[in-house]
Design an enzyme around this catalytic site. Structure first.
Site, mmCIF file in Angstrom:
data_model
loop_
_atom_site.group_PDB
_atom_site.id
_atom_site.type_symbol
_atom_site.label_atom_id
_atom_site.label_comp_id
_atom_site.label_asym_id
_atom_site.label_seq_id
_atom_site.Cartn_x
_atom_site.Cartn_y
_atom_site.Cartn_z
ATOM 1 N N CYS A 257 61.032 54.621 45.447
ATOM 2 C CA CYS A 257 61.380 54.698 44.019
ATOM 3 C C CYS A 257 60.293 55.376 43.192
ATOM 4 C CB CYS A 257 61.703 53.308 43.473
ATOM 5 S SG CYS A 257 60.306 52.161 43.381
ATOM 6 N N HIS A 305 60.377 48.144 40.800
ATOM 7 C CA HIS A 305 61.348 49.241 40.940
ATOM 8 C C HIS A 305 61.354 50.103 39.680
ATOM 9 C CE1 HIS A 305 64.602 51.366 42.865
ATOM 10 N NE2 HIS A 305 65.284 51.325 41.733
ATOM 11 N N HIS A 317 67.767 57.215 40.639
ATOM 12 C CA HIS A 317 66.661 56.558 41.342
ATOM 13 C C HIS A 317 66.854 56.600 42.853
ATOM 14 C CE1 HIS A 317 68.637 52.336 41.898
ATOM 15 N NE2 HIS A 317 69.570 53.262 41.862
#
Length: 341
Positions: A257, A305, A317
Site C-alpha cells: 500500500c 493502510h 490502492h
C-alpha cells in the site's frame, strides 16, 4: 462347582450388519455436518483470511520501517567508516612527520647547547642554528598536540561506528523477525484457502470482488486535484491498476500500500517516506469532506493502510496479498484522515 462355558459368539452376519449400520450413521452425520453451513464455512474462512491479510499488512509496514532504518544505518556506517579511514591516514602522516623530526634531531647529536656555543668557531652561526632548534622544538610540541587531538577524534569516530554497527545488527535481526511474521500470516491464509473446494475458493474471490468497484468504468466524478503534483501522482497510480500486491514492494510492477503511494508521488518529483505511518505526517491533514483527487487517505487506528483518493468516494490502492491495485469505496475501510502533500 462353577461351570466354565464359553460365551456365545456373535455371528459373522450380525457383525457385518452392525458395522455397515455404524458406517452408514457416521457417513450420514458427516454429510449433515458438511451440508449444514457450507455457506457459513466459506464466510467464516473469508473472515479469517481477511483478518490474516490485515495482520500481514500491519507486519509489512513494520517490516518497511525496519528496512528503511537498516538502509539509513548502513549509509551512516559507511560514512563513518570513510571518515575513520581518512582520520587514520591523517594520524599516520602526523606520526610520520614527528618521527622524521625526531630522527633529524637525533642525527644532529644531542650536545648541550651551552657547550655547542663554547666550541663553535662561529658563535653568530650557532645562534642562528639555536633559534632553528627552538623552532623545531615548538613544531615538535605542536605535532604532539595535533596527534593527541586527532587520536581523540579518531577514537570517538571508531566508538560511533561500533555503536552504529551494533544497532545495524539488531535492526537486521528485527527485520528477519518481521519478515517471518508477514510470511507466516500469508502462509496461514493460504492454508485456509487451500482447505476449501475450488467452488468455495471462487466464492471467496467473488465476495472480495464487489468491494473493488471494478478497475474500469468507475465513476470518479468531476472533482479536480488540489495541485499539479497530486494530479500527476494519481495519474501515475492509475497506470498501475491490476498490478499485483506484493509485500515490501514499491514498484514499478508490484506494490504494497505505501509502496504504491510512494512510487506514485515519486513520479511527480515528490519524495514520500516509506511507511504509511510516516506518510501520514507528510502534509496537511484533512477530513473526509475536504478530500480532493490525489490526496493521501489513511485507514485503521494504527494507520497501517494508505491509498490515494480518486474522487466520488473512491480510493485507488494496493489492498492486500492476493489482490491487485484497484479502485475501492472509501467506506469499505475505517477511514482516519486524509493528507494533502
Amino acid at each position: 462347582m462353577a461351570s466354565h462355558r464359553r460365551p456365545k459368539q456373535t455371528s459373522r452376519t450380525r457383525v457385518t450388519v452392525l458395522t455397515a449400520t455404524a458406517a452408514a450413521a457416521v457417513a450420514l452425520s458427516a454429510q449433515a455436518a458438511q451440508a449444514a453451513p457450507a455457506k457459513q464455512s466459506v464466510k467464516s474462512v473469508k473472515a479469517k483470511v481477511d483478518a490474516l491479510y490485515e495482520q500481514a499488512e500491519q507486519a509489512t509496514e513494520k517490516l518497511n520501517s525496519a528496512t528503511e532504518k537498516q538502509q539509513r544505518l548502513q549509509q551512516q556506517v559507511e560514512v563513518i567508516q570513510d571518515e575513520v579511514a581518512r582520520e587514520q591516514g591523517e594520524l599516520n602522516d602526523l606520526q610520520d612527520d614527528l618521527g622524521a623530526l625526531a630522527s633529524a634531531q637525533y642525527r644532529s647529536g644531542g650536545i648541550d647547547p651551552t657547550l655547542q656555543l663554547f666550541l663553535s668557531a662561529d658563535p653568530d652561526s650557532y645562534l642562528d642554528k639555536a633559534s632553528t632548534l627552538e623552532a623545531l622544538s615548538t613544531r615538535q610540541a605542536e605535532g604532539l598536540r595535533q596527534i593527541a587531538e586527532k587520536k581523540r577524534s579518531l577514537d570517538q569516530r571508531k566508538a560511533e561506528a561500533a555503536g552504529k554497527l551494533s544497532e545495524l545488527g539488531r535492526t537486521r535481526a528485527e527485520l528477519g523477525k518481521k519478515k517471518k511474521q508477514v510470511q507466516g500470516r500469508l502462509a496461514e491464509a493460504q492454508r485456509l484457502l487451500n482447505s476449501l473446494t475450488a467452488a468455495q475458493r471462487a466464492a471467496v474471490a467473488a465476495a472480495d470482488a464487489p468491494a473493488a468497484g471494478g478497475s474500469e468504468h468507475v465513476d470518479l466524478g468531476n472533482a479536480t486535484p488540489a495541485s499539479g503534483r497530486a494530479a500527476a501522482a494519481l495519474a501515475a497510480a492509475e497506470t498501475r491498476i491490476n498490478m499485483p500486491y506484493v509485500f515490501s514492494h514499491s514498484g514499478p510492477t508490484s506494490f504494497d500500500c505505501s509502496g504504491l503511494t510512494m512510487w506514485a508521488y515519486a513520479q511527480a518529483d515528490v519524495r514520500l517516506p516509506r511507511t504509511s505511518q510516516d506518510q501520514a505526517n507528510a502534509g496537511t491533514r484533512l477530513s473526509m469532506s475536504q478530500l480532493q483527487p490525489g490526496d493521501l487517505v489513511l485507514f485503521y487506528g494504527d494507520l497501517h493502510h494508505i491509498g490515494l483518493y480518486a474522487g466520488n468516494g473512491m480510493v485507488l490502492h494496493a489492498p492486500h496479498s492476493g489482490a491487485v491495485v484497484r479502485y475501492e469505496s472509501i467506506n469499505n475501510m475505517p477511514f482516519q484522515f486524509g493528507v494533502r502533500v
